[in-house]
Design a protein around this motif. Structure first.
Motif, PDB file in Angstrom:
ATOM      1  N   VAL A 100       0.776  -1.215  -0.138  1.00 43.41           N
ATOM      2  CA  VAL A 100       0.052  -0.030  -0.071  1.00 43.41           C
ATOM      3  C   VAL A 100       0.824   1.246  -0.129  1.00 43.41           C
ATOM      4  CG1 VAL A 100      -1.416   1.343   1.185  1.00 43.41           C
ATOM      5  CG2 VAL A 100      -2.046  -1.397   1.233  1.00 43.41           C
ATOM      6  N   ALA A 101       1.894   1.216   0.912  1.00 46.95           N
ATOM      7  CA  ALA A 101       2.744   2.535   1.114  1.00 46.95           C
ATOM      8  C   ALA A 101       3.423   2.680  -0.129  1.00 46.95           C
ATOM      9  CB  ALA A 101       3.731   2.397   2.004  1.00 46.95           C
ATOM     10  N   GLY A 102       3.846   1.629  -0.911  1.00 48.01           N
ATOM     11  CA  GLY A 102       4.794   1.831  -2.151  1.00 48.01           C
ATOM     12  C   GLY A 102       3.775   2.492  -3.402  1.00 48.01           C
ATOM     13  N   ALA A 103       2.453   2.114  -3.351  1.00 46.37           N
ATOM     14  CA  ALA A 103       1.636   2.554  -4.370  1.00 46.37           C
ATOM     15  C   ALA A 103       0.668   3.638  -4.407  1.00 46.37           C
ATOM     16  CB  ALA A 103       0.962   1.354  -4.728  1.00 46.37           C
ATOM     17  N   LEU A 104      -0.236   3.699  -3.082  1.00 46.34           N
ATOM     18  CA  LEU A 104      -0.921   4.739  -2.610  1.00 46.34           C
ATOM     19  C   LEU A 104      -0.339   6.058  -3.065  1.00 46.34           C
ATOM     20  CD1 LEU A 104      -3.836   5.505  -2.181  1.00 46.34           C
ATOM     21  CD2 LEU A 104      -3.157   5.128   0.205  1.00 46.34           C
ATOM     22  N   PRO A 105       0.702   6.473  -2.461  1.00 43.66           N
ATOM     23  CA  PRO A 105       1.234   8.028  -2.688  1.00 43.66           C
ATOM     24  C   PRO A 105       1.420   8.144  -4.031  1.00 43.66           C
ATOM     25  CG  PRO A 105       2.054   6.587  -1.033  1.00 43.66           C
ATOM     26  CD  PRO A 105       1.328   5.445  -1.480  1.00 43.66           C
ATOM     27  N   LYS A 106       1.850   7.545  -4.821  1.00 45.20           N
ATOM     28  CA  LYS A 106       1.883   7.782  -6.368  1.00 45.20           C
ATOM     29  C   LYS A 106       0.705   8.157  -6.827  1.00 45.20           C
ATOM     30  CE  LYS A 106       4.945   4.102  -7.249  1.00 45.20           C
ATOM     31  NZ  LYS A 106       5.380   2.797  -8.049  1.00 45.20           N
ATOM     32  N   GLU A 107      -0.551   7.293  -6.623  1.00 45.49           N
ATOM     33  CA  GLU A 107      -1.714   7.592  -7.327  1.00 45.49           C
ATOM     34  C   GLU A 107      -2.114   8.940  -6.576  1.00 45.49           C
ATOM     35  OE1 GLU A 107      -3.137   6.607  -9.682  1.00 45.49           O
ATOM     36  OE2 GLU A 107      -1.892   4.761 -10.048  1.00 45.49           O
ATOM     37  N   ILE A 108      -1.849   9.181  -5.202  1.00 44.64           N
ATOM     38  CA  ILE A 108      -2.477  10.544  -4.519  1.00 44.64           C
ATOM     39  C   ILE A 108      -1.742  11.683  -5.316  1.00 44.64           C
ATOM     40  CG2 ILE A 108      -2.528  11.727  -2.311  1.00 44.64           C
ATOM     41  CD1 ILE A 108      -4.326   9.455  -2.252  1.00 44.64           C
ATOM     42  N   GLU A 109      -0.528  11.377  -5.502  1.00 45.96           N
ATOM     43  CA  GLU A 109       0.124  12.671  -6.244  1.00 45.96           C
ATOM     44  C   GLU A 109      -0.340  12.911  -7.789  1.00 45.96           C
ATOM     45  OE1 GLU A 109       3.850  14.182  -4.725  1.00 45.96           O
ATOM     46  OE2 GLU A 109       4.802  13.607  -6.479  1.00 45.96           O
ATOM     47  N   ASN A 110      -0.700  11.760  -8.225  1.00 43.10           N
ATOM     48  CA  ASN A 110      -1.301  11.837  -9.458  1.00 43.10           C
ATOM     49  C   ASN A 110      -2.607  12.539  -9.603  1.00 43.10           C
ATOM     50  OD1 ASN A 110       0.874  10.205 -10.738  1.00 43.10           O
ATOM     51  ND2 ASN A 110      -0.187   8.676 -10.988  1.00 43.10           N
ATOM     52  N   LEU A 111      -3.107  12.741  -8.417  1.00 48.17           N
ATOM     53  CA  LEU A 111      -4.587  13.191  -8.503  1.00 48.17           C
ATOM     54  C   LEU A 111      -4.213  14.725  -8.185  1.00 48.17           C
ATOM     55  CD1 LEU A 111      -6.773  10.838  -6.344  1.00 48.17           C
ATOM     56  CD2 LEU A 111      -7.003  10.986  -8.723  1.00 48.17           C
ATOM     57  N   GLY A 112      -3.273  15.038  -8.141  1.00 45.18           N
ATOM     58  CA  GLY A 112      -2.837  16.518  -8.023  1.00 45.18           C
ATOM     59  C   GLY A 112      -2.579  17.043  -6.631  1.00 45.18           C
ATOM     60  N   ASN A 113      -2.110  16.285  -5.827  1.00 44.07           N
ATOM     61  CA  ASN A 113      -1.655  16.522  -4.598  1.00 44.07           C
ATOM     62  C   ASN A 113      -0.197  16.292  -4.464  1.00 44.07           C
ATOM     63  OD1 ASN A 113      -4.391  16.582  -3.424  1.00 44.07           O
ATOM     64  ND2 ASN A 113      -4.475  14.538  -4.194  1.00 44.07           N
ATOM     65  N   GLU A 114       0.305  17.024  -3.332  1.00 47.57           N
ATOM     66  CA  GLU A 114       1.735  16.687  -2.939  1.00 47.57           C
ATOM     67  C   GLU A 114       1.866  15.788  -1.794  1.00 47.57           C
ATOM     68  OE1 GLU A 114       3.557  20.631  -2.108  1.00 47.57           O
ATOM     69  OE2 GLU A 114       5.548  19.669  -1.718  1.00 47.57           O
ATOM     70  N   VAL A 115       2.960  14.871  -2.172  1.00 46.77           N
ATOM     71  CA  VAL A 115       2.825  13.598  -0.914  1.00 46.77           C
ATOM     72  C   VAL A 115       4.269  13.341  -0.545  1.00 46.77           C
ATOM     73  CG1 VAL A 115       2.650  11.182  -0.145  1.00 46.77           C
ATOM     74  CG2 VAL A 115       1.320  12.596  -2.233  1.00 46.77           C
TER      75      VAL A 115
END
Ligand code: ADP
Length: 490
Positions: free
Chosen positions: A22-37
């Protein structure tokens, strides 16, 4: 939104289970949605600086952090989550994190992760980066809300930061003695019988996060409901019940860059829905590697697991003799409790033409089993989300699971759902936590295996299903917004 994602394990740097995926994948998608992680994890001994091109953070240099009444000299290394632009920061303190494994039974296990959490906070102070949301995960990060709201409340930087706490497995709560209050230098006012940090006469990290986070999540809808019951809540059910309006279940996605039979480089023969012939080639390869003979009429059942009671190996042991006498072959990959290691070792010894056991952790072999096996067994006592059954579905490897947690949400029993002519039966599941219920489900699967059109249909029903991180990330993003609104008092 600015999100600090804090986790004790992150793929590909360090992994013991699903949390790391989860920790390896979710942050990338959150950033793809236009957020900064920004992601944070400890810098374990096993993490190769050169391989991942990690750079010492000179600008921060040495941070002096107090735990247990002593000041420790802590450093930070910077990197990126592979295949993305997401920053990941590694908290470096070798006396704590250069141990033989990620989690230990050492006397200072609490202090190791207290230091980690404080270091994340102090690093953010030094770079003046205030997250809108701290997304914290499991007990190793569960003191952060109270640390921010109390120990570091003098710093207005975090005044608007909200907390979202994800429970990946309630079986591990971070339970320690009262001394932990001192080691973390926590405000004694929170520790009294029934207080936010006290449980059964000791400190409980998870209870603190349940109490102080704006939003709580877990990794499947069914598990979110189960957590409110005495059977699954592991003593936390009453506290979760009090927060039930803020508790959500979001199923984990799959990183299809890693787990996709069409592109998987860990398997010798790639394949897709339109042509499964290479799946059989993988089966031959796997059987050869595991010293078993190939017979197209004998199904191969795979297991990849921590060999822990959570995963249902007690009920497997109750019917192990019956299972091994079925017309099937078995490949088992895993390690854990010695009684289950012994069980599979002795099965492999006594039935060498039917059972093969690889004791240990082996990523490549786990891919090959997903690709080469016909069925995948996951009889968990409880399963917050479970990933291997989702990988199995994608690889046309029919899962046989107990109907609990994420297994109930992802595996639809062929017999149950097919009755109504629905196109969704993608595996086999059983309700009762008993060896005979398990045996019966395996027998049903073996019977259907010989009916080729039916089997192919079950495989297709699964392979067409997509558990993308994008979908789950959108749900998390909605909950981040909700956490922020709650923090503001709306
Ligand atoms: P949990 O996190 O409870 O262990 P999950 O199914 O959520 O269970 O995730 C387990 C992850 O660890 C999967 O990616 C699985 O492939 C991997 N895994 C478990 N045991 C092994 C092993 N012995 N070798 C390789 N991978 C393993």
């Amino acid at each position: 939104m600015k999100i600090a994602f804090v986790s004790s394990e992150v793929v590909p740097f360090a992994k013991t289970g699903g949390l790391a995926d989860v920790a390896g994948a979710l942050p990338k998608e959150i950033e793809n949605l236009g957020n900064e992680v920004k992601v944070f994890m400890p810098k374990y001994y096993s993490i190769d600086e050169n391989k991942y091109n990690l750079k010492y953070n000179n600008a921060i240099g040495e941070m002096f952090i107090r735990t247990g009444g002593h000041t420790k000299s802590v450093h930070v290394f910077n990197g990126k989550l592979p295949g993305s632009n997401v920053d990941i920061h590694f908290i470096d303190y070798p006396p704590f994190f250069h141990r033989h494994q990620i989690y230990t039974d050492d006397w200072d296990e609490d202090e190791r992760f207290i230091l980690f959490q404080k270091a994340v906070i102090e690093f953010l102070q030094r770079i003046s980066w205030a997250p809108d949301v701290f997304h914290i995960n499991d007990w190793q990060t569960a003191l952060m809300p109270i640390l921010v709201k109390d120990n570091y409340s003098w710093d207005k930087l975090f005044d608007k930061s909200a907390f979202l706490f994800t429970i990946h497995n309630i079986g591990y709560q971070g339970r320690f003695s009262q001394d932990t209050m001192f080691r973390a230098e926590l405000n004694g006012a929170y520790y009294y019988p029934g207080g936010p940090l006290e449980h059964e006469g000791g400190v409980n990290f998870m209870k603190g996060a349940i109490h102080f986070s704006e939003i709580l999540t877990t990794v499947s809808e069914t598990y979110a409901k189960e957590l409110l019951t005495a059977e699954y809540g592991s003593g936390m059910q009453d506290f979760l019940m009090m927060r039930k309006d803020d508790l959500y279940g979001i199923i984990n996605g799959v990183d299809y860059d890693i787990w996709n039979p069409e592109t998987d480089r860990s398997i010798p023969f790639q394949y897709s829905m339109s042509d499964l012939s290479n799946k059989i080639e993988n089966k031959k390869h796997l059987l050869q590697q595991m010293n078993l003979d190939f017979d197209p009429n004998i199904p191969l059942i795979g297991i990849i697991s921590r060999l822990a009671i959570q995963k249902g190996f007690d009920i497997v042991s109750h019917v192990i003799n019956e299972l091994v006498h079925l017309n099937a072959q078995w490949v088992v990959l895993g390690s854990g409790e010695s009684k289950y290691e012994d069980m599979f070792r002795s099965m492999a010894y006594n039935f060498p033409y039917k059972v093969s056991f690889y004791q240990g952790y082996n990523n490549d072999l786990s891919h090959l089993i997903e690709a080469g096996a016909d069925m995948f067994l996951m009889p968990s006592r409880y399963e917050p989300c479970g990933l291997n059954q989702i990988y199995s579905i994608k690889y046309g490897t029919v899962p046989i699971v107990r109907k609990t947690g994420g297994l109930a949400d992802t595996v639809q029993d062929w017999n149950e759902y097919n009755t109504y002519g629905m196109d969704i039966g993608n595996g086999y599941s059983f309700n009762d936590y008993s060896g005979y219920a398990l045996l019966h489900a395996v027998q049903r699967a073996i019977n259907d295996f010989h009916n080729k059109p039916v089997w192919h249909k079950i495989q297709m029903n699964g392979m067409q299903k997509v558990y993308s991180w994008k979908y789950s990330a959108e749900k998390y993003a909605e909950l981040y917004a909700r956490a922020i609104a709650k923090k503001k008092g709306n």
